[in-house]
Scaffold this active site. Structure first.
Site, PDB file in Angstrom:
ATOM      1  N   ARG A 142     -20.025 -21.569 -95.941  1.00 10.92           N
ATOM      2  CA  ARG A 142     -19.242 -22.765 -96.391  1.00 10.92           C
ATOM      3  C   ARG A 142     -19.583 -24.288 -96.412  1.00 10.92           C
ATOM      4  O   ARG A 142     -20.161 -24.391 -97.726  1.00 10.92           O
ATOM      5  CB  ARG A 142     -18.200 -23.233 -95.618  1.00 10.92           C
ATOM      6  CG  ARG A 142     -16.974 -22.195 -95.334  1.00 10.92           C
ATOM      7  CD  ARG A 142     -16.277 -21.612 -94.367  1.00 10.92           C
ATOM      8  NE  ARG A 142     -14.705 -22.536 -94.678  1.00 10.92           N
ATOM      9  CZ  ARG A 142     -14.006 -23.038 -93.655  1.00 10.92           C
ATOM     10  NH1 ARG A 142     -14.447 -22.489 -92.771  1.00 10.92           N
ATOM     11  NH2 ARG A 142     -13.147 -23.702 -94.068  1.00 10.92           N
ATOM     12  N   THR A 197     -12.460 -15.945 -92.985  1.00  8.20           N
ATOM     13  CA  THR A 197     -13.622 -15.144 -93.779  1.00  8.20           C
ATOM     14  C   THR A 197     -12.844 -13.615 -93.210  1.00  8.20           C
ATOM     15  O   THR A 197     -12.488 -12.848 -92.521  1.00  8.20           O
ATOM     16  CB  THR A 197     -14.502 -15.562 -92.810  1.00  8.20           C
ATOM     17  OG1 THR A 197     -15.244 -16.418 -93.549  1.00  8.20           O
ATOM     18  CG2 THR A 197     -16.603 -14.496 -93.639  1.00  8.20           C
ATOM     19  N   LEU A 249     -17.035 -14.427 -87.336  1.00 11.99           N
ATOM     20  CA  LEU A 249     -16.235 -14.917 -88.594  1.00 11.99           C
ATOM     21  C   LEU A 249     -15.404 -15.994 -88.535  1.00 11.99           C
ATOM     22  O   LEU A 249     -14.947 -15.353 -87.676  1.00 11.99           O
ATOM     23  CB  LEU A 249     -15.744 -13.869 -89.367  1.00 11.99           C
ATOM     24  CG  LEU A 249     -16.626 -12.255 -89.856  1.00 11.99           C
ATOM     25  CD1 LEU A 249     -16.295 -10.964 -90.391  1.00 11.99           C
ATOM     26  CD2 LEU A 249     -18.016 -12.502 -90.316  1.00 11.99           C
ATOM     27  N   ASP A 250     -15.685 -16.412 -89.295  1.00 12.90           N
ATOM     28  CA  ASP A 250     -14.520 -17.315 -89.469  1.00 12.90           C
ATOM     29  C   ASP A 250     -12.614 -16.740 -89.783  1.00 12.90           C
ATOM     30  O   ASP A 250     -13.469 -15.618 -90.164  1.00 12.90           O
ATOM     31  CB  ASP A 250     -14.741 -18.435 -90.568  1.00 12.90           C
ATOM     32  CG  ASP A 250     -15.794 -19.526 -90.466  1.00 12.90           C
ATOM     33  OD1 ASP A 250     -15.684 -19.805 -89.290  1.00 12.90           O
ATOM     34  OD2 ASP A 250     -16.645 -20.371 -90.739  1.00 12.90           O
ATOM     35  N   LYS A 251     -11.978 -17.511 -89.302  1.00 14.21           N
ATOM     36  CA  LYS A 251     -10.633 -17.079 -89.373  1.00 14.21           C
ATOM     37  C   LYS A 251     -10.321 -16.881 -90.949  1.00 14.21           C
ATOM     38  O   LYS A 251      -9.631 -15.925 -90.914  1.00 14.21           O
ATOM     39  CB  LYS A 251      -9.648 -17.916 -88.727  1.00 14.21           C
ATOM     40  CG  LYS A 251      -8.441 -17.574 -88.945  1.00 14.21           C
ATOM     41  CD  LYS A 251      -6.862 -18.338 -88.525  1.00 14.21           C
ATOM     42  CE  LYS A 251      -6.070 -17.765 -88.067  1.00 14.21           C
ATOM     43  NZ  LYS A 251      -4.929 -18.837 -88.124  1.00 14.21           N
TER      44      LYS A 251
END
Length: 217
Positions: A149, A54, A50-52
């Site tokens: 995104r 998110t 997961l992105d930072k």
């Protein structure tokens, strides 16, 4: 302490807070190591990312065998993931598919193109939950970097709080890994992260309830 959403003898799901990197940042202890210490095990295996910014469900294996089996399911796209997002901008269409090639852009960004290389595929539905605010239910069918995104930006509805992709500024980036479903050893597993903090509103809960009731009926 990391919130444990589900624990099986072979894997564990946590609710990752936004703002915490999956990988080690500078001198900080990596998330996998932090979880291993909390569980009292020698190590855990990260199965996806997961992105930072998110938040939401993140799955780890607890042994090599389950790491191999579940990684194979992620690679084979048999694991179904559902994300929630908020945007204060009206999308170009209310539901459907977002498909395109993903290419690196500037400043660490990605862009969606008409190319057929590195294809990203996302199914989405959107629901108006307040004046100038829409809830998006996102189902990625591929797992590309920044896929959701970029998909939201392509609709003209960048995620609220996602300043990198032109979203309206907010302390929180409103992208939440809400649900994950898969088969494991002939058992259907469904893990759902609770709607709390910024996501704990009657409008969101009601919209989701109505959406899934209409879908089932």
């Amino acid at each position: 302490m990391l919130e444990i959403l589900f624990r099986h003898q072979d894997f564990v799901a946590i609710n990752k807070p936004g703002g915490i990197s999956v990988h080690q940042d500078g001198g900080e202890t990596g998330l996998a190591r932090t979880l291993a210490i909390q569980l009292g095990v020698e190590r855990v295996w990260l199965l996806h990312r997961l992105d930072k910014q998110t938040s939401g469900i993140l799955l780890f294996a607890l042994n090599r065998e389950s790491a191999s089996a579940l990684s194979g399911q992620f690679a084979g796209k048999s694991i179904k993931k559902t994300y929630l997002a908020l945007s204060d901008r009206k999308p170009s269409k209310k539901q459907g598919w977002i498909k395109g090639g993903m290419e690196k852009s500037r400043r660490g960004m990605w862009k969606l193109t008409r190319n057929t290389e590195n294809i990203a595929v996302t199914r989405f539905h959107s629901i108006s939950i307040a004046e100038k605010l829409r809830l998006f239910i996102l189902e990625p069918h591929t797992g590309k970097t920044h896929q959701l995104r970029v998909a939201m930006k392509s609709l003209g509805s960048p995620i609220l709080g996602d300043s990198l992709y032109g979203g309206t500024e907010s302390e929180t980036m409103f992208l939440y890994a809400w649900k994950i479903q898969f088969d494991y050893q002939n058992r259907q597993i469904e893990i759902v992260a609770p709607l709390k903090n910024e996501w704990q509103t009657e409008n969101i809960s009601h919209a989701l309830e109505e959406f899934y009731m209409a879908k089932a009926g």
